[in-house]
Design a protein around this motif. Sequence first.
Motif, PDB file in Angstrom:
ATOM      1  N   THR A  96      -4.458  -0.923 -17.317  1.00 49.44           N
ATOM      2  CA  THR A  96      -3.746   0.975 -17.772  1.00 49.44           C
ATOM      3  C   THR A  96      -2.573   0.860 -16.605  1.00 49.44           C
ATOM      4  OG1 THR A  96      -4.581   1.824 -15.871  1.00 49.44           O
ATOM      5  CG2 THR A  96      -5.656   1.748 -17.367  1.00 49.44           C
ATOM      6  N   ASN A  97      -1.414   2.157 -16.772  1.00 49.19           N
ATOM      7  CA  ASN A  97      -0.890   2.596 -15.796  1.00 49.19           C
ATOM      8  C   ASN A  97      -0.648   3.066 -14.495  1.00 49.19           C
ATOM      9  OD1 ASN A  97      -0.455   3.972 -17.933  1.00 49.19           O
ATOM     10  ND2 ASN A  97       2.213   4.271 -17.329  1.00 49.19           N
ATOM     11  N   ILE A  98      -2.135   3.265 -14.444  1.00 45.78           N
ATOM     12  CA  ILE A  98      -2.551   4.442 -13.509  1.00 45.78           C
ATOM     13  C   ILE A  98      -2.697   4.345 -12.125  1.00 45.78           C
ATOM     14  CG2 ILE A  98      -4.312   5.726 -12.977  1.00 45.78           C
ATOM     15  CD1 ILE A  98      -3.285   6.346 -15.004  1.00 45.78           C
ATOM     16  N   THR A  99      -2.583   4.379 -11.058  1.00 40.99           N
ATOM     17  CA  THR A  99      -2.491   4.233  -9.878  1.00 40.99           C
ATOM     18  C   THR A  99      -3.924   5.168  -9.083  1.00 40.99           C
ATOM     19  OG1 THR A  99      -0.350   2.827  -8.769  1.00 40.99           O
ATOM     20  CG2 THR A  99      -1.717   4.824  -7.915  1.00 40.99           C
ATOM     21  N   GLN A 100      -4.608   4.973  -8.697  1.00 42.95           N
ATOM     22  CA  GLN A 100      -5.961   6.050  -8.244  1.00 42.95           C
ATOM     23  C   GLN A 100      -5.475   5.731  -6.191  1.00 42.95           C
ATOM     24  OE1 GLN A 100      -8.360   3.686 -10.052  1.00 42.95           O
ATOM     25  NE2 GLN A 100      -9.442   4.673 -10.596  1.00 42.95           N
ATOM     26  N   PHE A 101      -4.908   7.067  -6.588  1.00 44.79           N
ATOM     27  CA  PHE A 101      -5.907   7.777  -4.726  1.00 44.79           C
ATOM     28  C   PHE A 101      -7.080   8.335  -4.233  1.00 44.79           C
ATOM     29  CE2 PHE A 101      -1.706   7.359  -5.887  1.00 44.79           C
ATOM     30  CZ  PHE A 101      -1.028   6.154  -5.028  1.00 44.79           C
ATOM     31  N   PHE A 102      -8.091   7.632  -3.707  1.00 46.65           N
ATOM     32  CA  PHE A 102      -9.008   8.311  -3.738  1.00 46.65           C
ATOM     33  C   PHE A 102      -8.623   8.852  -1.644  1.00 46.65           C
ATOM     34  CE2 PHE A 102     -10.314   4.740  -5.986  1.00 46.65           C
ATOM     35  CZ  PHE A 102     -11.359   5.430  -7.356  1.00 46.65           C
TER      36      PHE A 102
END
Length: 123
Positions: A96-102
Amino acid sequence: MHLDHVNIHAYDLTAARNFLMGLLGVKVGWRPSFGVPGDWLYLDSRAVIHTWLKTGERGLGWVDHIAFGPCGDPDKKRGESQRQGYTFTEAGLIDTNITQFFVYGPEGMKIELQCERTIDHAR
């Protein structure tokens, strides 16, 4: 059908409220008079997070994290989180083109922010 709200029980309601307001931009709004302290936090005129005073034994509940998105440009969100002093980890969601920040808050609260990266099709 859609997600209506998330209910979070916290020992320090002020810290939880301030973290969620700073990170997500939610606002405190109307809440029924339950007789137990807490807040209803609104996003786009909907009470999406309900907080409630946790009175039981200390420890994390069954929720691992709560995800919100889209959160805009990942570089901007990274900078905002760093300026606000939040601890976070970051990952690209595979395929995907998603960056995840936790992002980690009071009492082990973990919020996932999903930000869309711009795809350079010229490459």
